[in-house]
Scaffold this active site. Sequence first.
Site, PDB file in Angstrom:
ATOM      1  N   MET A  34       0.859  -1.189   0.000  1.00  0.00           N
ATOM      2  CA  MET A  34       0.000   0.000   0.000  1.00  0.00           C
ATOM      3  C   MET A  34       0.895   1.238   0.000  1.00  0.00           C
ATOM      4  SD  MET A  34      -3.194  -0.817   2.564  1.00  0.00           S
ATOM      5  CE  MET A  34      -2.270  -1.657   3.841  1.00  0.00           C
ATOM      6  N   CYS A  83      -2.873  -1.101 -10.324  1.00  0.00           N
ATOM      7  CA  CYS A  83      -3.138   0.220  -9.723  1.00  0.00           C
ATOM      8  C   CYS A  83      -4.201   0.968 -10.525  1.00  0.00           C
ATOM      9  CB  CYS A  83      -1.844   1.030  -9.663  1.00  0.00           C
ATOM     10  SG  CYS A  83      -2.124   2.653  -8.932  1.00  0.00           S
ATOM     11  N   ASP A  93     -10.555  -8.042   0.601  1.00  0.00           N
ATOM     12  CA  ASP A  93     -11.553  -8.122   1.682  1.00  0.00           C
ATOM     13  C   ASP A  93     -11.283  -9.179   2.734  1.00  0.00           C
ATOM     14  OD1 ASP A  93     -12.735  -6.126   0.272  1.00  0.00           O
ATOM     15  OD2 ASP A  93     -14.464  -7.278  -0.408  1.00  0.00           O
TER      16      ASP A  93
HETATM   17  C1  LIG Z   1      -3.886   3.228   0.258  1.00  0.00           C
HETATM   18  C2  LIG Z   1      -3.651   2.053  -0.661  1.00  0.00           C
HETATM   19  C3  LIG Z   1      -2.476   1.981  -1.380  1.00  0.00           C
HETATM   20  C4  LIG Z   1      -2.247   0.892  -2.239  1.00  0.00           C
HETATM   21  N1  LIG Z   1      -1.058   0.819  -2.902  1.00  0.00           N
HETATM   22  C5  LIG Z   1      -0.791  -0.280  -3.672  1.00  0.00           C
HETATM   23  C6  LIG Z   1       0.478  -0.452  -4.287  1.00  0.00           C
HETATM   24  O1  LIG Z   1       1.409   0.355  -4.117  1.00  0.00           O
HETATM   25  N2  LIG Z   1       0.655  -1.556  -5.059  1.00  0.00           N
HETATM   26  C7  LIG Z   1      -0.327  -2.498  -5.249  1.00  0.00           C
HETATM   27  O2  LIG Z   1      -0.129  -3.490  -5.957  1.00  0.00           O
HETATM   28  N3  LIG Z   1      -1.535  -2.367  -4.654  1.00  0.00           N
HETATM   29  C8  LIG Z   1      -1.760  -1.288  -3.863  1.00  0.00           C
HETATM   30  N4  LIG Z   1      -2.972  -1.202  -3.217  1.00  0.00           N
HETATM   31  C9  LIG Z   1      -3.950  -2.316  -3.339  1.00  0.00           C
HETATM   32  C10 LIG Z   1      -3.772  -3.362  -2.228  1.00  0.00           C
HETATM   33  O3  LIG Z   1      -2.496  -3.969  -2.273  1.00  0.00           O
HETATM   34  C11 LIG Z   1      -4.846  -4.466  -2.344  1.00  0.00           C
HETATM   35  O4  LIG Z   1      -4.741  -5.084  -3.598  1.00  0.00           O
HETATM   36  C12 LIG Z   1      -6.274  -3.928  -2.215  1.00  0.00           C
HETATM   37  O5  LIG Z   1      -6.368  -2.971  -1.177  1.00  0.00           O
HETATM   38  C13 LIG Z   1      -7.273  -5.077  -1.945  1.00  0.00           C
HETATM   39  O6  LIG Z   1      -6.901  -5.820  -0.794  1.00  0.00           O
HETATM   40  P1  LIG Z   1      -7.600  -5.571   0.645  1.00  0.00           P
HETATM   41  O7  LIG Z   1      -9.077  -5.776   0.461  1.00  0.00           O
HETATM   42  O8  LIG Z   1      -6.964  -6.589   1.566  1.00  0.00           O
HETATM   43  O9  LIG Z   1      -7.303  -4.157   1.043  1.00  0.00           O
HETATM   44  C14 LIG Z   1      -3.222  -0.123  -2.379  1.00  0.00           C
HETATM   45  C15 LIG Z   1      -4.409  -0.028  -1.640  1.00  0.00           C
HETATM   46  C16 LIG Z   1      -4.632   1.030  -0.785  1.00  0.00           C
HETATM   47  C17 LIG Z   1      -5.924   1.085   0.009  1.00  0.00           C
END
Ligand SMILES: Cc1cc2nc3c(=O)[nH]c(=O)nc-3n(C[C@H](O)[C@H](O)[C@H](O)COP(=O)(O)O)c2cc1C
Length: 326
Positions: free
Chosen positions: A23, A106, A208
């Site tokens: 992130m 992204c 999620d």
């Molecule tokens: C603030 C933020 C920054 C993120 N930055 C990246 C990143 O640098 N590279 C990436 O592949 N995904 C990035 N993501 C996506 C997350 O790695 C992940 O794929 C997405 O949040 C879904 O997973 P989760 O439901 O567990 O949050 C980012 C997500 C958030 C909320």
Amino acid sequence: MINRKNRVEEIYGSTFPVILGPMAGVTDLAFRLLCREQGCDVTVTEMISAKALYYGNKNTIPLLLTDEREAPVGVQIFGSEPELMGEMAHKIEDRGFAFIDINMGCPVPKIVNNHEGSALMKQPELAGRIVREVKKAVSLPVTVKFRLGFDEEHRNAVEFAKTLEESGADALTVHGRTREQYYSGKADWDAIRQVKEVVSVPVIANGDVYSGADALAIREHTGCDGIMVARGSKGNPWIFREIRAALRGEPQPPEPTARERVDMLLRHAALCVEYKGEYTGIREMRKHAAWYTMGLRGSSRLRQEVNQVTTLAQLEDLLREYYPED
Ligand SMILES: Cc1cc2nc3c(=O)[nH]c(=O)nc-3n(C[C@H](O)[C@H](O)[C@H](O)COP(=O)(O)O)c2cc1C
């Protein structure tokens, strides 16, 4: 099956890795170390622009910071020019990373408008060329993180995954949303399963997971080879000990107390200051402070006061004032 398990272990160092999702602006070295301590198996750097690396952008170099205590850690790069991506991957591969991850998910307009990140899902041929060039340039495993497609009308994750596998990708992480969805709606775990069924490289399921129960459910639902957790870790590195216990069939550990939250926040702040200096470190901690203290007594007033704090000592005094007996 046995082969795939071995392959997962070769890349990630465990047979069913629980990975901290990258992130940008959140998962810096300080936070990654705390997640590791709580049972996270693998971490990934924030996304790093291949172009910025090429130009030696001074804001980019700190993103490469790692530490042997967090191994195995992958480095995530993004870009749209195959040769440049290969060249930059080669340049950074000897900095202690376990794998090179390519960002093809992204959704941010600034990135998409440059044909980078999730825009590559609209250009599978180019995405395949990027994987081939990076593979050619490095000896580390090369993994790719992507979404279900660009929008609802173009959900091409299955075809896209096959293209990446044919191009040499060693493992794939699938976030169960389209670019259009950003982070809204519910992640589609069925669609992740469909990807899992058509490729033979390891598939990491993402989207999620907010608890140990979610981790069990996504494993069961998708048949994945590992899990990636991103937002569920914000202000909550303890999610990894919870997931670890769930996967081992052990009783759930207790929720962290207010005292533990404050102590973790202060350790996080100290590490952040160590790596980024007090000026930047404390400013960056403001959002983390809000996450760690969410739901605690007086947290909304505390949040406003944290935004005025500029030193580690002030942050500590403020937290001890709010939670003296905890
Ligand atoms: C603030 C933020 C920054 C993120 N930055 C990246 C990143 O640098 N590279 C990436 O592949 N995904 C990035 N993501 C996506 C997350 O790695 C992940 O794929 C997405 O949040 C879904 O997973 P989760 O439901 O567990 O949050 C980012 C997500 C958030 C909320």
